[in-house]
Structures are given as structure tokens and as C-alpha cells.
Write a protein that holds these residues in place. Structure first.
Motif, PDB file in Angstrom:
ATOM      1  N   HIS A  74       0.990  -0.852   0.318  1.00 13.79           N
ATOM      2  CA  HIS A  74       0.148  -0.119   0.364  1.00 13.79           C
ATOM      3  C   HIS A  74       0.906   1.481   0.096  1.00 13.79           C
ATOM      4  O   HIS A  74       1.543   1.408   1.080  1.00 13.79           O
ATOM      5  N   GLN A  75       1.084   2.224  -0.877  1.00  9.47           N
ATOM      6  CA  GLN A  75       1.330   3.319  -1.092  1.00  9.47           C
ATOM      7  C   GLN A  75       2.770   3.188  -0.404  1.00  9.47           C
ATOM      8  O   GLN A  75       3.010   4.427   0.272  1.00  9.47           O
ATOM      9  N   VAL A  76       3.637   1.817  -1.117  1.00  5.74           N
ATOM     10  CA  VAL A  76       5.461   2.456  -0.515  1.00  5.74           C
ATOM     11  C   VAL A  76       5.944   3.672  -1.238  1.00  5.74           C
ATOM     12  O   VAL A  76       5.675   3.891  -1.971  1.00  5.74           O
ATOM     13  N   THR A  77       6.415   4.210   0.265  1.00  4.45           N
ATOM     14  CA  THR A  77       6.690   5.499   0.176  1.00  4.45           C
ATOM     15  C   THR A  77       7.521   5.887  -1.583  1.00  4.45           C
ATOM     16  O   THR A  77       9.039   5.679  -0.903  1.00  4.45           O
ATOM     17  N   GLY A  78       7.524   7.394  -2.251  1.00  6.17           N
ATOM     18  CA  GLY A  78       8.652   6.458  -3.194  1.00  6.17           C
ATOM     19  C   GLY A  78       8.350   6.030  -4.470  1.00  6.17           C
ATOM     20  O   GLY A  78       8.588   6.153  -5.340  1.00  6.17           O
ATOM     21  N   PHE A  79       7.365   5.152  -3.959  1.00  5.24           N
ATOM     22  CA  PHE A  79       7.136   4.190  -5.099  1.00  5.24           C
ATOM     23  C   PHE A  79       5.295   3.880  -5.258  1.00  5.24           C
ATOM     24  O   PHE A  79       4.806   2.698  -5.222  1.00  5.24           O
ATOM     25  N   PRO A  80       4.464   4.905  -6.060  1.00  2.00           N
ATOM     26  CA  PRO A  80       3.015   4.571  -6.054  1.00  2.00           C
ATOM     27  C   PRO A  80       2.937   3.564  -6.571  1.00  2.00           C
ATOM     28  O   PRO A  80       1.559   3.057  -6.670  1.00  2.00           O
ATOM     29  N   GLU A  81       3.489   3.181  -7.389  1.00  2.00           N
ATOM     30  CA  GLU A  81       2.908   1.991  -8.532  1.00  2.00           C
ATOM     31  C   GLU A  81       3.218   0.513  -8.428  1.00  2.00           C
ATOM     32  O   GLU A  81       2.063  -0.278  -8.586  1.00  2.00           O
ATOM     33  N   TRP A  82       3.453   0.818  -6.862  1.00  2.00           N
ATOM     34  CA  TRP A  82       2.878  -0.935  -5.604  1.00  2.00           C
ATOM     35  C   TRP A  82       1.959  -1.079  -5.252  1.00  2.00           C
ATOM     36  O   TRP A  82       1.821  -1.547  -4.616  1.00  2.00           O
ATOM     37  N   ASP A  83       1.110  -0.162  -5.146  1.00  2.00           N
ATOM     38  CA  ASP A  83      -0.021   0.839  -4.601  1.00  2.00           C
ATOM     39  C   ASP A  83      -0.715  -0.363  -4.605  1.00  2.00           C
ATOM     40  O   ASP A  83      -1.713  -0.191  -5.943  1.00  2.00           O
ATOM     41  N   GLY A  84      -1.942  -1.545  -3.608  1.00  2.00           N
ATOM     42  CA  GLY A  84      -2.419  -2.049  -3.881  1.00  2.00           C
ATOM     43  C   GLY A  84      -1.919  -3.570  -4.964  1.00  2.00           C
ATOM     44  O   GLY A  84      -2.691  -4.695  -5.126  1.00  2.00           O
ATOM     45  N   PHE A  85      -0.390  -3.905  -4.908  1.00  2.00           N
ATOM     46  CA  PHE A  85      -0.099  -5.175  -5.749  1.00  2.00           C
ATOM     47  C   PHE A  85       0.351  -5.948  -4.494  1.00  2.00           C
ATOM     48  O   PHE A  85       0.360  -5.865  -3.590  1.00  2.00           O
TER      49      PHE A  85
END
Length: 375
Positions: free
Chosen positions: A171-182
Motif C-alpha cells: 500500500h503506497q510504498v513511500t516513493g514508489f506509488p506504482e506498487w500500491d495494491g500489488f
């Protein structure tokens, strides 16, 4: 392995002679075998420490021996009658892989049942390269570590949060928004064909540190300053994640309302202030900022100990330990001093904790519980 209740030193949780709790009782016995080390422990001692009947212990030990998890460690002189057979854990009977995914590096370890690291690897990593690239990198390191091992119980993965450790979803890994929900856990389990556990890097590190403490109970904070900043919390002997795995987002408490912009979007976060000082070469200032956050935790949670880790701390441990300690001591509202120390484990601390995410439930210690002190 899952669903095993932890052993609590505070409640003195005994074994229970009920078939429904067979897994719990086996965990009690396994944990005592592990604690006994090469010296081993007798069936009578196992019965005394678990509260189980000698018959129940014999049945459990028989199953563990059949499964290859326990073995004889010789005989010990008895005060009366024939010598007692002593049993020990068979460390080689099972292994776990621990993976630390940092923003720019991957560290992997292979750990046996005793908690000893038998192999390790490290490789550069770009966490922003996309899920396929990251999963491929993890699979490559896992394959390299387990090529000659058939007894791999699972893979633990630790990385920056926020995330949901129960579902293994990021969820919203800081600095890596593309990982959100993976769904990292499920995707990686499918790729590897093995069970996978996912948790925050700081939680994994705190788990490993708590399991390594010689005495039970207590509360401490592990502060990890590397490419980011976070905390792992152990409160009254239990790893505290929060209901949504949101506890320990230490780096994003705001200390300066008009401070530097943080990667999370806020201003004046302790992470931004620390990293700004580090980037400018002002490590003493970074340590003081970290100390302010640590002092907040000490006052809020009444913890007994502050442990520091992460690659930035490892570059200058004396500066950070002294700087944080000075601030914590200066702001103390109690006469009891809270020590500040560098965490043991170095660069593979998080990876080792990730492996323990897999192993700890086997010994009934998934939530960082401690066995009774046998010394």
C-alpha cells in the motif's frame, strides 16, 4: 505452521493435553529443543517445562523424530535408574529463505531451524523497475540459495511499507506509488511455488532482534535509517504491527511544520529532515533529529531500549548512538535511563528477520513470545 499460539512468559502458558491443541504442544516442545541447543533436553525435563504428561511428551517427540525434526543427543546420568536419553533439535531438517528488498538493493539469506544463517547473497535492485523485474530478481536469488536444499519451508520477504502483512498486499510504498495494491505475497508464491510471508522491513528486523534477546518480555523500538526511516516496535514482549500493519511509520511524524518536503507529500517529516542532514554530510545533526523522534517514542510508549540500525547508522554508529542517546537522556521525564545501542546483525539483519517470519510459527513464536528462562 500457521495458527500456532505463542508461548507467553508472563502467563506461563503450559501445554494442554487435548488432541485439538496438538500443534500448540508440538510447538512448545520444539521451542524447548531449540533453546537447549547441542546439550539437548530429556523427555522428563520437557514434561516439567511444558506441563504435559510424560506420555504426551513421548508421543510428540516420537512424531518429531519421525519427521526428522528431533534427534538423540546422547545420554545423561540420572539420579536414579538408567541414564536418560537426551534429545535435540535437528537444525538441518528445515530451512527458510529471508529476503530484504530495499529501494536499491536485495539481501537474501538461507536459515536453518536453529536460526543459523547457512548461506547468503546480495545484489543491486531497483524497486521502481516494476513488479516483473523485482519478482524475477527475487526468484533468481531464491533459486541460487535453495538449489541443493529440499527442506525449504517458505520464503519471508521484508520491504518498506506501508503494506498489509496479513494479505501480503503493498500500500503506497513511500516513493514508489506504482506498487500500491500489488499482491506481492500471492504473486511471488505463484512464481516460486512455495509459501511466502510478507512484512515491513522494520517489523522483520524487530522480530529477529526480539527472538535473539536472552530474556523475555520488555519493550523496545528498532529504528532503521537507511534509504528511508522506519521503526519496529516490540511492546511487552510482542511485536506490535497495529490492526492494519500501520504501526511504526516512524519516519513520517512531522517535527517541523515548514520543513523540507518529504517523499510522502508532507513537510518536515523526521525522515526528510534526517536524510537532508545525511545528504549534506551533517551526521551529528541527523542523529539529533533521530533522537527527537526516539525521545517521542520513549515518552509515548514507555519503552526500555532503543536499537539503531540501517546502512546510514552502520556508516557512523558512534555518532548516531551518542547523538540519539544525548537527546533521549536530555528529554527524559523518568529517573530510569533508557539505553540506546546499535542493533546487532549488520546488513543482513532485516533478511534474517524475514526468514524468522517463516520459522517463528513453527516454534509457537510468530508474535515474538518468549519461553520460560531455563537458566
Amino acid at each position: 505452521m500457521g495458527g500456532v499460539n505463542p508461548i507467553s512468559p508472563h502467563t506461563g502458558t503450559p501445554g494442554v493435553n487435548l488432541p485439538a491443541l496438538r500443534g500448540h504442544n508440538a510447538a512448545l516442545v520444539l521451542d524447548l529443543l531449540r533453546s537447549a541447543g547441542e546439550e539437548g533436553i530429556s523427555r522428563l525435563e520437557l514434561a516439567e517445562w511444558t506441563g504435559l504428561t510424560p506420555q504426551a511428551v513421548s508421543k510428540i517427540v516420537g512424531r518429531l523424530r519421525d519427521e526428522g525434526l528431533a534427534a538423540e543427543a546422547g545420554r545423561r546420568a540420572s539420579t536414579g535408574g538408567k541414564p536418560r536419553t537426551v534429545l535435540r533439535l535437528a537444525p538441518e531438517a528445515g530451512h527458510a529463505v529471508g529476503i530484504h528488498l530495499d529501494r536499491d538493493a536485495l539481501v537474501a539469506v538461507l536459515m536453518d531451524l536453529s536460526g543459523a544463517v547457512v548461506a547468503e547473497r546480495a545484489a543491486p535492485l531497483d524497486l521502481g523497475a516494476g513488479s516483473d523485474a523485482v519478482l524475477t530478481a527475487v526468484a533468481r536469488e531464491v533459486d541460487a540459495l535453495t538449489a541443493v536444499r529440499e527442506s525449504v519451508l517458505g520464503v519471508g520477504v521484508a520491504l518498506p511499507g506501508p503494506l498489509d502483512h496479513r494479505g501480503g498486499v503493498l500500500h503506497q510504498v513511500t516513493g514508489f506509488p506504482e506498487w500500491d495494491g500489488f499482491p506481492l505475497r500471492d504473486a511471488l508464491a505463484e512464481r516460486l511455488g512455495a509459501p511466502v510471508v510478507v512484512d515491513k522491513d522494520t517489523n522483520a528486523a524487530a522480530l529477529g532482534l526480539a527472538l535473539a534477546r536472552p530474556s523475555g518480555g520488555g519493550s523496545f523500538a528498532y529504528l532503521h535509517l537507511g534509504t528511508g526511516l522506519g521503526a519496529g516496535l516490540v511492546l511487552s514482549g510482542a511485536l506490535y504491527r497495529g490492526d492494519r500493519t500501520g504501526a511504526g511509520e516512524f519516519g513520517h511524524q512531522v517535527l517541523q511544520l515548514d520543513g523540507a518536503r518529504c517523499s510522502c507529500g508532507n513537510r518536515g517529516c523526521i525522515e526528510a529532515l534526517c536524510l537532508e542532514a545525511v545528504a549534506s554530510g551533517e551526521l551529528a545533526r541527523a542523529a539529533r533529529v533521530l533522537g527527537e523522534g526516539a525521545a517521542n517514542l520513549v515518552g509515548l510508549l514507555d519503552i526500555d531500549l532503543v536499537l539503531l540500525g540501517g546502512r546510514t547508522v552502520e556508516r557512523a554508529p558512534e555518532i548516531f548512538v551518542r547523538g540519539v542517546s544525548d537527546v533521549v537522556r536530555g528529554r527524559a521525564r523518568s529517573t530510569v535511563e533508557v539505553p540506546v545501542r546499535q542493533a546487532e546483525g549488520g546488513g543482513r539483519l532485516v533478511a534474517e528477520g524475514a526468514a524468522q517470519l517463516v520459522l517463528a510459527p513453527l516454534f509457537g513464536r510468530a508474535n515474538v513470545a518468549f519461553p520460560a528462562n531455563r537458566n
